[in-house]
Design a protein around this motif. Structure first.
Motif, PDB file in Angstrom:
ATOM      1  N   UNK A  10       0.838  -1.137   0.019  1.00  0.00           N
ATOM      2  CA  UNK A  10       0.021   0.102  -0.052  1.00  0.00           C
ATOM      3  C   UNK A  10       0.991   1.275  -0.196  1.00  0.00           C
ATOM      4  N   UNK A  11       2.284   1.143   0.166  1.00  0.00           N
ATOM      5  CA  UNK A  11       2.920   2.196   0.228  1.00  0.00           C
ATOM      6  C   UNK A  11       4.523   2.121   0.198  1.00  0.00           C
ATOM      7  N   UNK A  12       5.212   2.940  -0.320  1.00  0.00           N
ATOM      8  CA  UNK A  12       6.767   3.037  -0.299  1.00  0.00           C
ATOM      9  C   UNK A  12       7.240   4.052   0.145  1.00  0.00           C
ATOM     10  N   UNK A  13       8.000   3.670   1.323  1.00  0.00           N
ATOM     11  CA  UNK A  13       8.561   4.736   1.967  1.00  0.00           C
ATOM     12  C   UNK A  13      10.140   4.931   1.631  1.00  0.00           C
ATOM     13  N   UNK A  14      10.672   4.283   0.546  1.00  0.00           N
ATOM     14  CA  UNK A  14      11.764   4.376   0.154  1.00  0.00           C
ATOM     15  C   UNK A  14      12.003   5.339  -1.220  1.00  0.00           C
ATOM     16  N   UNK A  15      12.809   5.309  -1.942  1.00  0.00           N
ATOM     17  CA  UNK A  15      12.820   6.234  -3.179  1.00  0.00           C
ATOM     18  C   UNK A  15      11.878   5.858  -4.206  1.00  0.00           C
ATOM     19  N   UNK A  16      11.663   6.772  -5.135  1.00  0.00           N
ATOM     20  CA  UNK A  16      10.553   6.529  -6.221  1.00  0.00           C
ATOM     21  C   UNK A  16      11.155   5.557  -7.234  1.00  0.00           C
ATOM     22  N   UNK A  17      12.549   5.249  -7.147  1.00  0.00           N
ATOM     23  CA  UNK A  17      13.035   4.378  -8.054  1.00  0.00           C
ATOM     24  C   UNK A  17      13.800   3.245  -7.104  1.00  0.00           C
ATOM     25  N   UNK A  18      12.928   2.432  -6.525  1.00  0.00           N
ATOM     26  CA  UNK A  18      13.526   1.449  -5.655  1.00  0.00           C
ATOM     27  C   UNK A  18      14.411   0.335  -5.928  1.00  0.00           C
ATOM     28  N   UNK A  19      14.452   0.208  -7.302  1.00  0.00           N
ATOM     29  CA  UNK A  19      15.294  -0.942  -7.974  1.00  0.00           C
ATOM     30  C   UNK A  19      16.733  -0.076  -7.944  1.00  0.00           C
ATOM     31  N   UNK A  20      16.974   1.180  -8.343  1.00  0.00           N
ATOM     32  CA  UNK A  20      18.132   1.648  -8.362  1.00  0.00           C
ATOM     33  C   UNK A  20      18.549   2.343  -6.881  1.00  0.00           C
ATOM     34  N   UNK A  21      17.704   2.872  -6.021  1.00  0.00           N
ATOM     35  CA  UNK A  21      18.002   3.488  -4.924  1.00  0.00           C
ATOM     36  C   UNK A  21      17.681   2.951  -3.585  1.00  0.00           C
ATOM     37  N   UNK A  22      16.909   1.594  -3.411  1.00  0.00           N
ATOM     38  CA  UNK A  22      16.279   1.119  -2.368  1.00  0.00           C
ATOM     39  C   UNK A  22      14.940   1.342  -2.238  1.00  0.00           C
ATOM     40  N   UNK A  23      14.050   0.409  -1.556  1.00  0.00           N
ATOM     41  CA  UNK A  23      12.738   0.741  -1.241  1.00  0.00           C
ATOM     42  C   UNK A  23      12.439   0.154   0.212  1.00  0.00           C
ATOM     43  N   UNK A  24      11.357   0.573   0.877  1.00  0.00           N
ATOM     44  CA  UNK A  24      10.840   0.194   1.863  1.00  0.00           C
ATOM     45  C   UNK A  24       9.183   0.102   1.904  1.00  0.00           C
ATOM     46  N   UNK A  25       8.781  -1.130   1.504  1.00  0.00           N
ATOM     47  CA  UNK A  25       7.591  -1.155   0.914  1.00  0.00           C
ATOM     48  C   UNK A  25       6.472  -1.627   2.271  1.00  0.00           C
ATOM     49  N   UNK A  26       5.241  -0.960   2.458  1.00  0.00           N
ATOM     50  CA  UNK A  26       4.401  -1.158   3.363  1.00  0.00           C
ATOM     51  C   UNK A  26       3.420  -2.141   2.847  1.00  0.00           C
ATOM     52  N   UNK A  27       3.379  -3.487   3.412  1.00  0.00           N
ATOM     53  CA  UNK A  27       2.233  -4.282   2.937  1.00  0.00           C
ATOM     54  C   UNK A  27       1.201  -4.826   4.125  1.00  0.00           C
ATOM     55  N   UNK A  28       0.151  -4.845   3.802  1.00  0.00           N
ATOM     56  CA  UNK A  28      -1.130  -5.272   4.565  1.00  0.00           C
ATOM     57  C   UNK A  28      -1.788  -6.526   4.103  1.00  0.00           C
ATOM     58  N   UNK A  29      -2.060  -7.390   5.039  1.00  0.00           N
ATOM     59  CA  UNK A  29      -2.911  -8.683   4.869  1.00  0.00           C
ATOM     60  C   UNK A  29      -4.382  -8.063   4.608  1.00  0.00           C
ATOM     61  N   UNK A  30      -4.526  -8.529   3.350  1.00  0.00           N
ATOM     62  CA  UNK A  30      -6.013  -8.141   2.875  1.00  0.00           C
ATOM     63  C   UNK A  30      -7.175  -8.734   4.013  1.00  0.00           C
ATOM     64  N   UNK A  31      -6.897 -10.037   4.516  1.00  0.00           N
ATOM     65  CA  UNK A  31      -7.785 -10.729   5.128  1.00  0.00           C
ATOM     66  C   UNK A  31      -7.851 -10.044   6.620  1.00  0.00           C
ATOM     67  N   UNK A  32      -6.984  -9.562   7.059  1.00  0.00           N
ATOM     68  CA  UNK A  32      -6.804  -8.658   8.343  1.00  0.00           C
ATOM     69  C   UNK A  32      -6.471  -9.698   9.385  1.00  0.00           C
ATOM     70  N   UNK A  33      -5.916 -10.734   9.081  1.00  0.00           N
ATOM     71  CA  UNK A  33      -5.593 -11.799  10.097  1.00  0.00           C
ATOM     72  C   UNK A  33      -4.223 -11.397  10.602  1.00  0.00           C
ATOM     73  N   UNK A  34      -3.031 -11.206   9.827  1.00  0.00           N
ATOM     74  CA  UNK A  34      -1.809 -11.049  10.256  1.00  0.00           C
ATOM     75  C   UNK A  34      -1.481  -9.742  10.255  1.00  0.00           C
TER      76      UNK A  34
END
Length: 168
Positions: A10-34
């Motif tokens: 749902x979000x990237x807290x890293x660079x707009x070009x994560x492959x070249x400069x690194x990325x930090x991706x926020x992921x949620x469990x769509x089921x809401x369990x984890x």
């Protein structure tokens, strides 16, 4: 059989070009369990680390002073291992201590992820994930980053930051 997580970025807290400069991706469990996770992509070593964004709870003294934070919802007075360095982490990242703790206990997963990134900046990602996934092919790493960015775009239609939008 238990349901496995269905994580979606749902979000990237890293660079707009994560492959070249690194990325930090926020992921949620769509089921809401984890609990949500933070996937950190290190462009120099082509590796991906996974950090669980556990909800934190304030541990306060009888006078109301913040002593630490804990992640165990059943034993909220037990501090987390990184609690003794919270003041140093806040100072290292040029943040106000109370605001930093507020970010750690936030129900907004992106805000909490940003606070966890501050902990990772201070302690190092190895303290949170000792066994990162290492991409053997550069193309696979690029595909991972592109997939995360595509999911962020797609999630805008059904995620508004905390509550799920109703889809007609």
């Amino acid at each position: 059989m238990t349901a496995q997580p269905s994580y979606f970025c749902i979000a990237n807290l890293g660079d707009v070009n994560p492959f070249e400069y690194g990325g930090a991706f926020v992921c949620i469990d769509r089921r809401g369990t984890y609990d949500p996770i933070l996937l950190i992509y290190d462009q120099d070593f082509k590796k991906r680390s996974e950090v669980t964004l556990e909800p934190c709870y304030r541990v306060v003294s009888s006078t109301g002073e913040i002593l630490s934070v804990g992640t165990n919802k059943f034993h909220v007075t037990h501090p987390e291992w990184f609690s003794e360095s919270l003041e140093e982490v806040a100072e290292f990242n040029e943040r106000d201590f109370d605001e930093f703790v507020g970010e750690l206990v936030s129900t907004n997963v992106v805000t909490r992820a940003d606070a966890y990134l501050a902990l990772i900046d201070y302690h190092g990602v190895f303290e949170f994930d000792q066994y990162p996934y290492i991409y053997e092919k550069e193309e696979d790493a690029r595909n991972f980053c592109n997939q995360m960015l595509a999911q962020i775009e797609e999630s805008k239609t059904w995620w508004d930051g905390y509550f799920k939008k109703k889809v007609n």
